[in-house]
Design a protein around this motif. Structure first.
Motif, mmCIF file in Angstrom:
data_model
loop_
_atom_site.group_PDB
_atom_site.id
_atom_site.type_symbol
_atom_site.label_atom_id
_atom_site.label_comp_id
_atom_site.label_asym_id
_atom_site.label_seq_id
_atom_site.Cartn_x
_atom_site.Cartn_y
_atom_site.Cartn_z
ATOM 1 N N ASN A 135 15.802 24.672 77.276
ATOM 2 C CA ASN A 135 16.642 24.714 76.080
ATOM 3 C C ASN A 135 17.544 23.494 75.965
ATOM 4 O O ASN A 135 18.390 23.433 75.074
ATOM 5 N N TRP A 136 17.365 22.542 76.850
ATOM 6 C CA TRP A 136 18.247 21.372 76.940
ATOM 7 C C TRP A 136 17.500 20.098 76.593
ATOM 8 O O TRP A 136 16.403 19.842 77.083
ATOM 9 N N THR A 175 14.591 24.305 71.985
ATOM 10 C CA THR A 175 15.860 23.601 71.847
ATOM 11 C C THR A 175 16.566 23.925 70.533
ATOM 12 O O THR A 175 17.680 23.455 70.301
ATOM 13 N N ALA A 176 15.913 24.695 69.679
ATOM 14 C CA ALA A 176 16.521 25.155 68.424
ATOM 15 C C ALA A 176 16.022 26.557 68.138
ATOM 16 O O ALA A 176 14.940 26.954 68.592
ATOM 17 N N LEU A 177 16.812 27.330 67.419
ATOM 18 C CA LEU A 177 16.438 28.706 67.121
ATOM 19 C C LEU A 177 15.304 28.753 66.092
ATOM 20 O O LEU A 177 15.294 27.988 65.126
ATOM 21 N N THR A 178 14.382 29.672 66.313
ATOM 22 C CA THR A 178 13.354 29.976 65.327
ATOM 23 C C THR A 178 13.816 31.177 64.510
ATOM 24 O O THR A 178 14.802 31.848 64.848
ATOM 25 N N ALA A 179 13.069 31.486 63.462
ATOM 26 C CA ALA A 179 13.375 32.677 62.668
ATOM 27 C C ALA A 179 13.258 33.930 63.528
ATOM 28 O O ALA A 179 14.055 34.868 63.395
ATOM 29 N N ALA A 180 12.274 33.950 64.455
ATOM 30 C CA ALA A 180 12.118 35.107 65.341
ATOM 31 C C ALA A 180 13.305 35.235 66.282
ATOM 32 O O ALA A 180 13.789 36.343 66.551
ATOM 33 N N ASP A 181 13.793 34.095 66.800
ATOM 34 C CA ASP A 181 14.986 34.124 67.651
ATOM 35 C C ASP A 181 16.165 34.734 66.896
ATOM 36 O O ASP A 181 16.881 35.600 67.423
ATOM 37 N N ARG A 182 16.380 34.290 65.689
ATOM 38 C CA ARG A 182 17.528 34.774 64.913
ATOM 39 C C ARG A 182 17.424 36.277 64.654
ATOM 40 O O ARG A 182 18.428 36.998 64.736
#
Length: 363
Positions: free
Chosen positions: A38-39, A14-21
């Motif tokens: 993601n909701w 539900t929130a971005l991680t450092a890996a996602d970014r």
């Protein structure tokens, strides 16, 4: 510098991680597809989409949000959109007795479909989502469990007109659209998520019925998603990996010039090409070589996300080896799917006249 960002990937939570970014910042990544995981609520979704845009403003934020059983966000005020079959059934309802009027059901159904497209698009855009993979253009033959009530009707003419109406509503909300699953998934029973469906009908039968909406909508469709289905009378490869289907037929014969998305490369129907199981990178390269502008890899960010990283790295290597080359035209098609207008904020939308009237028109 890469001039084409073809990869649409997912994020785990539900929130971005450092890996996602880090993944979203990669120049080969062009967008994100969201899922129910993601909701949490509208405030969280708005924060998530804003954080995605903070990484790169041009990332296309997508979701499968058709209505019926394929609707990722269903709580905290989101309208439950009916399955598309409900509009097909309304089409057939011309009233009874004194209320009977021939053809009135068709006109009410088109108005209701436009309303559904507007509600769907406006609510998503109020939460920062750019794009939904809808409408389904498959025909309802009554045999496909994976399609079923996601289809408007069996008649390709009815499907075309109701889809056009839904697309108009999406456009009124400032959202682009995607017709799926070319040339048609409704005739086969197998689910391409877990099997490799095979449709053995002749090319003329498929073109006359299932693919007909794509030709009739070729001047208004903004994007198309091909099916992970093999049509052996046309090509031994699934449509999404077939230059015959995508370049010769869809672009050449049917004169479609919008974006082409692959379906999810993690599906079983995408993992076997020419009789062998391939890697996600090889599947992505095959789809891009066949004529896809964008390729999706879903549900692989969970855990450590090694498969997503492998695909990003593998496609970069394929580019350096000359196995795949970026396309400026494909990048133009991707960017054309981004909204061009500012959305209404949720509280403003809730009292907007067009929105309230649209709610009243839903079946």
């Amino acid at each position: 510098m890469t001039e084409h960002s073809p990869l649409i990937i997912d994020v785990a939570g539900t929130a971005l991680t450092a890996a996602d970014r880090a993944r979203l910042a990669h120049p080969l990544v062009g967008g994100v597809i969201l899922f129910a995981r993601n909701w949490q609520d509208r405030a969280q979704l708005l924060q998530l989409t804003a954080s995605i845009k903070a990484v790169r403003a041009d990332l296309l934020i997508c979701v499968d949000h058709e209505g019926g059983r394929v609707q990722r966000f269903k709580t905290d005020g989101f309208t439950h959109i009916p399955p598309m079959r409900a509009f097909g059934e309304l089409w057939l309802d011309d009233g009874q007795g004194r209320a009977y009027r021939e053809g009135s059901g068709a006109l009410r159904a088109m108005d209701a479909a436009t309303a559904a497209g507007y509600v769907l698009g406006a609510e998503l855009r109020a939460c920062g989502v750019d794009f939904s993979f809808t409408p389904v253009l498959d025909l309802d033959y009554g045999v496909s469990g994976v399609i079923g009530d996601r289809a408007f009707a069996r008649d390709p003419r009815v499907v075309t007109l109701l889809a056009r109406a839904l697309m108009q509503g999406l456009l009124q909300a400032g959202m682009a659209h995607c017709g799926k699953h070319f040339p048609g998934h409704g005739f086969v029973q197998a689910d391409s998520h877990t099997e490799i469906p095979v449709d053995r009908r002749s090319f003329s039968a498929i073109l006359h019925d299932d693919a007909a909406p794509y030709g009739w909508l070729s001047s208004s469709l903004q994007s198309v998603m091909p099916a992970h289905v093999i049509y052996p009378q046309v090509d031994s490869r699934p449509a999404g990996f077939s230059a015959r289907w995508l370049q010769d037929i869809l672009r050449g014969q049917l004169r479609f010039d919008g974006a082409i998305f692959s379906d999810d490369l993690s599906m079983e129907g995408a993992r076997r090409i020419d009789g062998r199981t391939v890697s996600y990178t090889d599947a992505a390269v095959a789809a891009l070589q066949a004529g896809c502008d964008l390729v999706l890899l879903c549900n692989q960010s969970l855990g450590e996300g090694h498969e997503v990283d492998a695909l990003i790295g593998g496609l970069a290597q394929a580019q350096s080896q000359g196995r795949w080359q970026p396309s400026a035209r494909s990048e133009e098609r991707r960017l054309a799917l981004l909204p061009e207008t500012l959305p209404l904020a949720w509280d403003e939308l809730m009292v907007h006249g067009a929105y309230m009237r649209a709610l009243d028109l839903l079946p």
